[in-house]
Structure formats: C-alpha cells, structure tokens
Design a protein around this motif. Structure first.
Motif, short mmCIF file in Angstrom:
data_model
loop_
_atom_site.label_atom_id
_atom_site.label_comp_id
_atom_site.label_asym_id
_atom_site.label_seq_id
_atom_site.Cartn_x
_atom_site.Cartn_y
_atom_site.Cartn_z
N ARG A 66 0.86 -1.20 0.00
CA ARG A 66 0.00 0.00 0.00
C ARG A 66 0.89 1.24 0.00
O ARG A 66 1.85 1.32 0.77
CB ARG A 66 -0.92 0.00 1.23
N VAL A 67 0.55 2.19 -0.86
CA VAL A 67 1.35 3.41 -0.99
C VAL A 67 0.50 4.62 -0.61
O VAL A 67 -0.73 4.58 -0.63
CB VAL A 67 1.89 3.57 -2.42
N LYS A 68 1.18 5.67 -0.27
CA LYS A 68 0.51 6.89 0.18
C LYS A 68 -0.17 7.61 -0.98
O LYS A 68 0.35 7.64 -2.10
CB LYS A 68 1.52 7.82 0.85
N SER A 69 -1.31 8.20 -0.70
CA SER A 69 -2.00 9.01 -1.71
C SER A 69 -2.81 10.09 -1.01
O SER A 69 -3.05 10.02 0.21
CB SER A 69 -2.92 8.14 -2.57
N PHE A 70 -3.23 11.06 -1.77
CA PHE A 70 -4.15 12.07 -1.26
C PHE A 70 -5.52 11.43 -1.13
O PHE A 70 -6.03 10.83 -2.08
CB PHE A 70 -4.19 13.26 -2.23
N VAL A 71 -6.14 11.54 0.04
CA VAL A 71 -7.40 10.85 0.31
C VAL A 71 -8.53 11.86 0.35
O VAL A 71 -8.48 12.86 1.07
CB VAL A 71 -7.32 10.08 1.65
N HIS A 72 -9.58 11.55 -0.44
CA HIS A 72 -10.74 12.45 -0.49
C HIS A 72 -11.97 11.63 -0.80
O HIS A 72 -11.89 10.63 -1.53
CB HIS A 72 -10.54 13.53 -1.56
N PRO A 73 -13.14 12.03 -0.27
CA PRO A 73 -14.37 11.28 -0.59
C PRO A 73 -14.64 11.25 -2.09
O PRO A 73 -14.15 12.10 -2.85
CB PRO A 73 -15.47 12.06 0.15
N ASN A 74 -15.44 10.26 -2.52
CA ASN A 74 -15.74 10.08 -3.95
C ASN A 74 -16.78 11.09 -4.42
O ASN A 74 -17.87 10.75 -4.86
CB ASN A 74 -16.24 8.66 -4.19
N LEU A 82 -7.47 14.56 -8.03
CA LEU A 82 -6.18 14.59 -7.35
C LEU A 82 -5.97 13.32 -6.53
O LEU A 82 -4.86 12.78 -6.48
CB LEU A 82 -6.10 15.83 -6.44
N ASP A 83 -7.03 12.85 -5.89
CA ASP A 83 -6.96 11.59 -5.13
C ASP A 83 -6.49 10.46 -6.04
O ASP A 83 -5.56 9.71 -5.70
CB ASP A 83 -8.35 11.31 -4.56
N GLN A 84 -7.11 10.33 -7.19
CA GLN A 84 -6.77 9.24 -8.10
C GLN A 84 -5.38 9.42 -8.71
O GLN A 84 -4.60 8.46 -8.81
CB GLN A 84 -7.83 9.16 -9.20
N ALA A 85 -5.05 10.65 -9.10
CA ALA A 85 -3.75 10.90 -9.74
C ALA A 85 -2.60 10.71 -8.77
O ALA A 85 -1.50 10.29 -9.16
CB ALA A 85 -3.72 12.31 -10.32
#
Length: 410
Positions: A66-74, A82-85
């Motif tokens: 698991r890698v870090k990403s920007f987390v935001h509701p769908n 930005l969450d997905q990218a």
C-alpha cells in the motif's frame, strides 16, 4: 496488479481483484497487489491503517503493498481527480522496487492506475495487460461528472493509448469488446471477454435460506452496493411515495456520492418506507442479502450502460434472490432474460417500478422459480473458472511478448 481498490474496501473492483488474486496465489503463483490505503468511497481511512508512504501485508497469500496518496471522498471533480492521480507516483515507485515480475496488470477505473501499470511495463520490459471495468470517458460523460469537451477528449485519448499499448485488453462483455474494437483502440484478437462473476460458496447459506417472503408482513426490495451517480436511484424515492400505504419497503445498503442527497430527500418527503444501511464490511455483506426479497439493480438511461453487467446481479444470483433490473436494454437485460432470474423494466420509470414491485410481491411462485433459476445459472459465473480463464490471457500475453523479443533478436 495495480489497483486503487482492494479489501477491506467492498466495491466491485476490490472484490473482483482480490478474489482472483487469492485463487492464483493459492495455486502457487507469486501475486503482488499495489494499492492505496483503504478509504473508498467515504474518503475515511480504515481504522486498521495509516496513510504511510509504504506498508506491506499478506492477505490470503497475496502480497499487498500500500502506498501513500491524497485521500478524499468520492465526490467533487478536482479533489477526487487529485486523489486518483496521486496514486501514480507511489504505485510506479513501488512497482519498480519489486523483483521483476512476468507481467503487470491494471484494472480501470481508474486510468491513473492503468497508466502506472503501462509505465511499469515499459520500464521493466514486461507485458502490460489492461482490464477495462468500464469505458472511462463514456462513463464520465454518462454521469455528467465532466462536461468540458476538451477534458473528455483527453480522457478518451489516454484510454485509447493505454489499450493500444497493452499486450492484451480484458473486458467484461461482448458489447464492450465491440466498442473497443470499433473505436480502433485494439485489434479484435487482442481483446478477451471475461464476464464478471462471484464467489458462489461465499453466499451459499443465504441462497439455501431464501424464501419469497422472509419478514412477516413486509416485502423488502433491496439495493445493495455503491450508491453512485450512475445508478439513477432517485426513481426509488418516487416509487416509495406511491407505495407509502403498502407493506413494501425499499432498503438502500451501501455508500457513495449520491447517498447523502437521497437520504436528505427521503427525510424531507417523510418516506418511512425507505431505509438506508451500511456500508457493511466484506464479511458481513451476506447479512444485507439475507434481509431482502427482491434485488433492485439500477442504472441511468444512457447507451454506455447497455455495455455493462453490474456485479450486483451476480451476487443476487449467488444468493438466490430474484432481480428487478431497471437499466437500458443491453448486456444486463439479456442476461436476466436468458436465465429467467428476474424482471426487466425501463430505467428511471417510477410507474414501471411501482407496478413491477407490486406484481412481484403478489406472486411468490414466480419469485421462487426465478430464485431456483438463479442458483442453477450462477455456477457459470463462479470466480474460480474466471480466474483460470484470466490466467490463460496473462500467459498468452507473456508468450506473445517472448515471441516478439525472439523475433527482434534475430
């Protein structure tokens, strides 16, 4: 295998990837899944995890990174993008740090995961296989998530590029294959159709206990799954208003971008026969299925959705629950009619929904017949058979890549 969705997330893509991966790992294959911290679709990180740069675990013999990403509701176009990218750089770095695999696979959505897998394939000189869960640009247009033509065009061009670069493209329906081929994104022989499916054993107890009327005096129509923009569930509120003096209830179980608005609308209209529940963790989803008499599967009225078969249909079949499908004519409607596992009505048609539910609630013999049909038919869509077919496509991609290298070396 690169994917943004993986258990303990419970959406269709997460279940599909995990169930196949654990079967492959159980057969002795080395399977690594690169994914994000579990947070979909609420944008809340699962309590057992932290959003770290890298964390590893083993789940049913599957190596999970698991890698870090920007987390935001769908919800929200810019932040969700930005969450997905943000998955791309961490996923690509993780893939390049692993021992060199034989093949790299990605499931789309999202295209960012697919792009990461494509770059991994180029960097590691291994075949890249693309699984297309839905046609991204068409689906975005269908739900109105993006209206700018230039942006939609960019998404479509990226989708086309990824299909052309892939050694093999895997789609879920014949119509989807035809769309990919007709668009010129891939040659027909390069596109494999592997229908969606379900782990039948997981739902066997629910199927054996099904009866057309489980709860005394109440008939429950259940929608179980992501409550998103593509599903057109406003029609449920309209139907519920017309059925407020009946013994029919609607249960919407899950979460997603459309749930909050539907809950507010139901509350404002005083609809006491509409109930919201969940989301349930993966090991408890059978509880939701055990509570319903009829499974509602709904999609918006758009040609794009004629190419798909929602995974909810296969779960309903495994549970022996008859299906009420409100969707455009296409692959899903053909499947429901072919196996006689339910009833098909036009999407977004509240009077048709009211009429169908009333007729079915009054016809337990029909429901019992469709339940038995579903249990017989679902064995065609059991996950182990799918996993074996999928593995055959991966081997074909690897063989084609080896043959290409051999020709280049001459």
């Amino acid at each position: 295998f690169l994917t943004e969705y993986f258990p303990p997330e419970t959406n269709a893509a997460a279940s599909r990837v995990f169930e196949r991966a654990r079967l492959w790992a159980g057969q002795g294959h080395d399977v690594t899944v690169i994914t994000t911290v579990p947070n979909f679709p609420e944008g809340r990180i699962h309590p057992d995890y932290r959003n770290r740069w890298r964390q590893e675990e083993v789940r049913d013999n599957v190596h999970v990174v698991r890698v870090k990403s920007f987390v935001h509701p769908n919800r929200g176009r810019i932040r969700r993008t930005l969450d997905q990218a943000s998955f791309m750089p961490g996923a690509l770095l993780a893939a390049l740090r692993l021992a060199r695999p034989d093949v790299v696979v990605a499931t789309s959505p999202t295209l960012f995961a697919a792009a990461s897998a494509c770059l991994t394939g180029l960097a590691r000189r291994i075949p890249f296989v693309l699984e297309v869960g839905d046609l991204g640009s068409a689906s975005i247009h269908a739900v109105g998530a993006v209206r700018a033509r230039r942006l939609l065009g960019a998404v479509e061009r990226l989708e086309a590029f990824l299909c052309r670069r892939a050694a093999r493209v895997i789609v879920q329906t014949s119509r989807m294959k035809q769309a990919v081929v007709d668009a010129g994104w891939a040659e027909e022989e390069k596109v494999a159709v592997i229908t969606n499916g379900v782990d039948v054993d997981r739902f066997r107890d629910v199927a054996e206990a099904y009866t057309p009327h489980r709860r005394t005096g109440r008939f429950v129509v259940g929608y179980i799954g992501t409550i998103g923009l593509a599903h057109g569930l406003d029609v449920v509120l309209e139907a519920a208003a017309h059925l407020s003096d009946s013994t029919i209830e609607f249960h919407l179980v899950g979460t997603g971008a459309a749930r909050a608005g539907l809950e507010t609308a139901a509350r404002n209209r005083g609809l006491t026969n509409v109930h919201f529940g969940g989301p349930y963790p993966r090991h408890r989803i059978t509880e939701a299925w055990a509570s319903v008499n009829l499974a509602l599967v709904s999609l918006k009225d758009h040609p794009t959705f004629s190419t798909v078969v929602p995974s909810k249909i296969f779960e309903a079949m495994a549970c022996g629950v008859p299906v009420l499908l409100a969707a455009p004519e296409g692959e899903a409607a053909a499947l429901v009619r072919r196996h006689d596992i339910g009833t098909v009505i036009p999407p977004g048609d509240a009077p048709a929904l009211v009429d169908a539910v009333k007729r079915l609630a009054a016809d337990p013999d029909r429901l019992h017949r469709q339940s038995e049909n579903a249990r017989r038919a679902v064995v065609q869509y059991d996950r182990p058979a799918q996993a074996a077919e999928y593995l055959g496509v991966l081997r074909a991609a690897l063989h084609a890549s080896d043959a290409s290298r051999a020709r280049a070396a001459r």
